[in-house]
Design a protein around this motif. Structure first.
Motif, PDB file in Angstrom:
ATOM      1  N   SER A   3     -20.607 -20.594  86.717  1.00 14.30           N
ATOM      2  CA  SER A   3     -21.563 -21.688  86.564  1.00 14.30           C
ATOM      3  C   SER A   3     -20.876 -23.041  86.716  1.00 14.30           C
ATOM      4  O   SER A   3     -21.443 -23.974  87.287  1.00 14.30           O
ATOM      5  CB  SER A   3     -22.242 -21.596  85.191  1.00 14.30           C
ATOM      6  N   GLU A   4     -19.649 -23.129  86.207  1.00 11.18           N
ATOM      7  CA  GLU A   4     -18.912 -24.388  86.323  1.00 11.18           C
ATOM      8  C   GLU A   4     -18.667 -24.750  87.784  1.00 11.18           C
ATOM      9  O   GLU A   4     -18.838 -25.910  88.187  1.00 11.18           O
ATOM     10  CB  GLU A   4     -17.576 -24.286  85.579  1.00 11.18           C
ATOM     11  N   ARG A   5     -18.266 -23.756  88.582  1.00 13.40           N
ATOM     12  CA  ARG A   5     -18.003 -24.036  90.003  1.00 13.40           C
ATOM     13  C   ARG A   5     -19.286 -24.393  90.735  1.00 13.40           C
ATOM     14  O   ARG A   5     -19.298 -25.316  91.562  1.00 13.40           O
ATOM     15  CB  ARG A   5     -17.339 -22.818  90.663  1.00 13.40           C
ATOM     16  N   VAL A   6     -20.382 -23.685  90.450  1.00  9.48           N
ATOM     17  CA  VAL A   6     -21.647 -23.997  91.107  1.00  9.48           C
ATOM     18  C   VAL A   6     -22.121 -25.401  90.709  1.00  9.48           C
ATOM     19  O   VAL A   6     -22.648 -26.147  91.536  1.00  9.48           O
ATOM     20  CB  VAL A   6     -22.712 -22.934  90.779  1.00  9.48           C
ATOM     21  N   THR A   7     -21.917 -25.765  89.451  1.00  4.31           N
ATOM     22  CA  THR A   7     -22.285 -27.111  89.012  1.00  4.31           C
ATOM     23  C   THR A   7     -21.491 -28.162  89.768  1.00  4.31           C
ATOM     24  O   THR A   7     -22.033 -29.187  90.212  1.00  4.31           O
ATOM     25  CB  THR A   7     -22.051 -27.261  87.495  1.00  4.31           C
ATOM     26  N   GLU A   8     -20.191 -27.937  89.929  1.00  5.05           N
ATOM     27  CA  GLU A   8     -19.347 -28.870  90.689  1.00  5.05           C
ATOM     28  C   GLU A   8     -19.846 -29.006  92.128  1.00  5.05           C
ATOM     29  O   GLU A   8     -19.922 -30.111  92.673  1.00  5.05           O
ATOM     30  CB  GLU A   8     -17.902 -28.388  90.686  1.00  5.05           C
ATOM     31  N   TYR A   9     -20.169 -27.881  92.726  1.00  8.46           N
ATOM     32  CA  TYR A   9     -20.652 -27.889  94.113  1.00  8.46           C
ATOM     33  C   TYR A   9     -21.989 -28.608  94.217  1.00  8.46           C
ATOM     34  O   TYR A   9     -22.207 -29.423  95.127  1.00  8.46           O
ATOM     35  CB  TYR A   9     -20.770 -26.451  94.606  1.00  8.46           C
ATOM     36  N   ALA A  10     -22.897 -28.343  93.267  1.00 10.95           N
ATOM     37  CA  ALA A  10     -24.200 -29.008  93.274  1.00 10.95           C
ATOM     38  C   ALA A  10     -24.037 -30.520  93.126  1.00 10.95           C
ATOM     39  O   ALA A  10     -24.738 -31.307  93.785  1.00 10.95           O
ATOM     40  CB  ALA A  10     -25.078 -28.447  92.158  1.00 10.95           C
ATOM     41  N   LYS A  11     -23.113 -30.939  92.270  1.00  9.98           N
ATOM     42  CA  LYS A  11     -22.863 -32.378  92.115  1.00  9.98           C
ATOM     43  C   LYS A  11     -22.321 -32.971  93.413  1.00  9.98           C
ATOM     44  O   LYS A  11     -22.719 -34.073  93.817  1.00  9.98           O
ATOM     45  CB  LYS A  11     -21.876 -32.627  90.976  1.00  9.98           C
ATOM     46  N   GLN A  12     -21.426 -32.242  94.063  1.00  8.68           N
ATOM     47  CA  GLN A  12     -20.894 -32.689  95.346  1.00  8.68           C
ATOM     48  C   GLN A  12     -22.026 -32.903  96.360  1.00  8.68           C
ATOM     49  O   GLN A  12     -22.052 -33.905  97.086  1.00  8.68           O
ATOM     50  CB  GLN A  12     -19.897 -31.656  95.881  1.00  8.68           C
ATOM     51  N   LEU A  13     -22.977 -31.967  96.401  1.00 10.13           N
ATOM     52  CA  LEU A  13     -24.109 -32.096  97.317  1.00 10.13           C
ATOM     53  C   LEU A  13     -24.948 -33.326  96.976  1.00 10.13           C
ATOM     54  O   LEU A  13     -25.391 -34.056  97.874  1.00 10.13           O
ATOM     55  CB  LEU A  13     -24.986 -30.846  97.235  1.00 10.13           C
ATOM     56  N   ALA A  14     -25.169 -33.561  95.689  1.00  9.61           N
ATOM     57  CA  ALA A  14     -25.961 -34.716  95.269  1.00  9.61           C
ATOM     58  C   ALA A  14     -25.263 -36.022  95.656  1.00  9.61           C
ATOM     59  O   ALA A  14     -25.910 -36.976  96.109  1.00  9.61           O
ATOM     60  CB  ALA A  14     -26.202 -34.663  93.767  1.00  9.61           C
ATOM     61  N   VAL A  15     -23.950 -36.073  95.470  1.00 11.06           N
ATOM     62  CA  VAL A  15     -23.185 -37.272  95.844  1.00 11.06           C
ATOM     63  C   VAL A  15     -23.262 -37.502  97.347  1.00 11.06           C
ATOM     64  O   VAL A  15     -23.460 -38.633  97.816  1.00 11.06           O
ATOM     65  CB  VAL A  15     -21.721 -37.137  95.371  1.00 11.06           C
ATOM     66  N   GLU A  16     -23.116 -36.432  98.124  1.00  9.17           N
ATOM     67  CA  GLU A  16     -23.198 -36.551  99.584  1.00  9.17           C
ATOM     68  C   GLU A  16     -24.582 -37.022 100.015  1.00  9.17           C
ATOM     69  O   GLU A  16     -24.718 -37.840 100.941  1.00  9.17           O
ATOM     70  CB  GLU A  16     -22.864 -35.212 100.239  1.00  9.17           C
ATOM     71  N   ALA A  17     -25.624 -36.512  99.366  1.00 11.22           N
ATOM     72  CA  ALA A  17     -26.987 -36.935  99.694  1.00 11.22           C
ATOM     73  C   ALA A  17     -27.175 -38.419  99.406  1.00 11.22           C
ATOM     74  O   ALA A  17     -27.815 -39.147 100.181  1.00 11.22           O
ATOM     75  CB  ALA A  17     -28.007 -36.103  98.921  1.00 11.22           C
ATOM     76  N   GLU A  18     -26.615 -38.897  98.295  1.00 12.97           N
ATOM     77  CA  GLU A  18     -26.727 -40.318  97.961  1.00 12.97           C
ATOM     78  C   GLU A  18     -25.998 -41.174  98.986  1.00 12.97           C
ATOM     79  O   GLU A  18     -26.480 -42.246  99.374  1.00 12.97           O
ATOM     80  CB  GLU A  18     -26.159 -40.571  96.561  1.00 12.97           C
ATOM     81  N   ARG A  19     -24.837 -40.719  99.445  1.00 11.81           N
ATOM     82  CA  ARG A  19     -24.100 -41.468 100.471  1.00 11.81           C
ATOM     83  C   ARG A  19     -24.871 -41.511 101.778  1.00 11.81           C
ATOM     84  O   ARG A  19     -24.868 -42.514 102.483  1.00 11.81           O
ATOM     85  CB  ARG A  19     -22.726 -40.827 100.696  1.00 11.81           C
ATOM     86  N   ALA A  20     -25.536 -40.393 102.109  1.00 12.06           N
ATOM     87  CA  ALA A  20     -26.289 -40.326 103.365  1.00 12.06           C
ATOM     88  C   ALA A  20     -27.586 -41.121 103.297  1.00 12.06           C
ATOM     89  O   ALA A  20     -28.030 -41.675 104.308  1.00 12.06           O
ATOM     90  CB  ALA A  20     -26.589 -38.868 103.714  1.00 12.06           C
ATOM     91  N   MET A  21     -28.214 -41.182 102.111  1.00  8.66           N
ATOM     92  CA  MET A  21     -29.510 -41.857 101.939  1.00  8.66           C
ATOM     93  C   MET A  21     -29.461 -42.752 100.701  1.00  8.66           C
ATOM     94  O   MET A  21     -30.164 -42.511  99.713  1.00  8.66           O
ATOM     95  CB  MET A  21     -30.625 -40.803 101.814  1.00  8.66           C
ATOM     96  N   PRO A  22     -28.625 -43.794 100.723  1.00  7.68           N
ATOM     97  CA  PRO A  22     -28.403 -44.591  99.501  1.00  7.68           C
ATOM     98  C   PRO A  22     -29.639 -45.306  98.980  1.00  7.68           C
ATOM     99  O   PRO A  22     -29.714 -45.604  97.790  1.00  7.68           O
ATOM    100  CB  PRO A  22     -27.321 -45.593  99.933  1.00  7.68           C
ATOM    101  N   ARG A  23     -30.588 -45.591  99.836  1.00 10.89           N
ATOM    102  CA  ARG A  23     -31.806 -46.267  99.381  1.00 10.89           C
ATOM    103  C   ARG A  23     -32.808 -45.302  98.745  1.00 10.89           C
ATOM    104  O   ARG A  23     -33.787 -45.738  98.138  1.00 10.89           O
ATOM    105  CB  ARG A  23     -32.475 -47.002 100.544  1.00 10.89           C
ATOM    106  N   LEU A  24     -32.556 -44.018  98.921  1.00  7.52           N
ATOM    107  CA  LEU A  24     -33.539 -43.019  98.488  1.00  7.52           C
ATOM    108  C   LEU A  24     -33.028 -42.094  97.393  1.00  7.52           C
ATOM    109  O   LEU A  24     -33.806 -41.663  96.534  1.00  7.52           O
ATOM    110  CB  LEU A  24     -33.972 -42.185  99.709  1.00  7.52           C
TER     111      LEU A  24
END
Length: 293
Positions: free
Chosen positions: A182-203
């Motif tokens: 669960s810890e690794r999946v949480t880290e990966y999910a956070k990574q995806l969220a950070v990448e999404a914010e970088r790709a769509m910072p206004r959204l």
């Protein structure tokens, strides 16, 4: 006198069947139980082997709403329970494995919330979840835009994302995964969220800071933590109307232009199951689970 009904050979006590639980529509407790009996074939596989957190609303969404995690008093001996590890010490929780247990639990008037792991392997996550939560004035329309981006990003890692409405105002992305804590999946999910914010910072927003959320979609990655749970597919929600956390097609997600098109009530689900089957059935196929990088 509390009526007793027989469900697959089990005697289940039902109560207050005429009680209106959703005043906005007049939807009664009896109708809630009928809904769960109708969708049980699709719902039960998503509950099986997962300890349940109940979000109870016995007097409707306008009454007291509270989480209950431990086995409740008076639970029939034929309902499965399991000892679950917790930071404060092990606890015994309900595991709904069959139709009689589902009807007994539904009679408590509850949302069903499950973790991203099963009782046989509590240390290993078999699901990834991303909860897309819109901050007003954003709606599920903006969630859909973010969901499509995340679907493609997950696909790049060989992970197949599926979607369902939250039954409230947002959207959930789910994926079957294998071989990670669960810890690794949480880290990966956070990574995806950070990448999404970088790709769509206004959204997109990956931080929980509420002051930053108006007009943006918060990608909640934290629900992958072993101690956390997410609304189970097909659960009814404690909202003003009898809305359901409903699986949706990617075509519906891509075409969404108004929140109403992705709002489903209990009466919508049986026809959708007849048309589509269980859209989340791929989650149950271990052969389709992706490896978390």
């Amino acid at each position: 006198m509390t009526p007793i009904t027989e469900v697959e050979g089990r005697r289940v006590a039902l109560s207050n069947l005429e009680k209106v639980l959703y005043p906005a529509t007049g939807f009664t407790k009896g109708e809630v139980l009928h809904y769960y009996a109708t969708v049980a074939e699709a719902l039960l596989p998503h509950l099986r082997d997962r300890p349940l957190s109940f979000l109870r609303y016995p007097d409707g969404p306008d009454g007291q709403v509270f989480f209950a995690k431990n086995v409740p008093p008076g639970m029939p001996e034929w309902v499965t329970s399991a000892e679950v590890p917790r930071s404060e010490g092990p606890a015994r929780m309900v595991v709904v494995q069959d139709l009689p247990s589902l009807i007994w639990a539904a009679n408590l008037v509850t949302e069903f919330h499950t973790p991203q792991w099963v009782i046989q392997e509590p240390e290993i996550a078999d699901r990834l979840v991303l909860d897309l939560d819109p901050g007003v004035p954003a709606t599920v329309v903006e969630c859909c835009e973010v969901a499509v981006w995340l679907r493609e990003r997950l696909a790049a890692d060989g992970i197949e994302a599926l979607a369902k409405t939250s039954g409230s105002k947002g959207l959930h992305l789910l994926a079957a995964v294998r071989g990670a804590s669960s810890e690794r999946v949480t880290e990966y999910a956070k990574q995806l969220a950070v990448e999404a914010e970088r790709a769509m910072p206004r959204l997109v927003l990956h931080r929980m800071t509420r002051s930053l959320r108006p007009g943006k979609v918060f990608v909640d990655w934290s629900q992958n933590a072993a101690r956390k749970t997410t609304a189970t597919p097909y659960t009814m929600r404690a909202r003003a109307e009898p809305t359901v956390s409903a699986p949706v097609t990617w075509e519906e997600v891509e075409a969404c232009r108004s929140a109403e098109t992705l709002t489903f009530s209990a009466t919508d689900i049986a026809p959708r199951l007849q048309d589509f089957g269980d859209l989340l059935e791929p989650l149950l196929d271990a052969g389709r689970a992706g490896a978390v990088p």
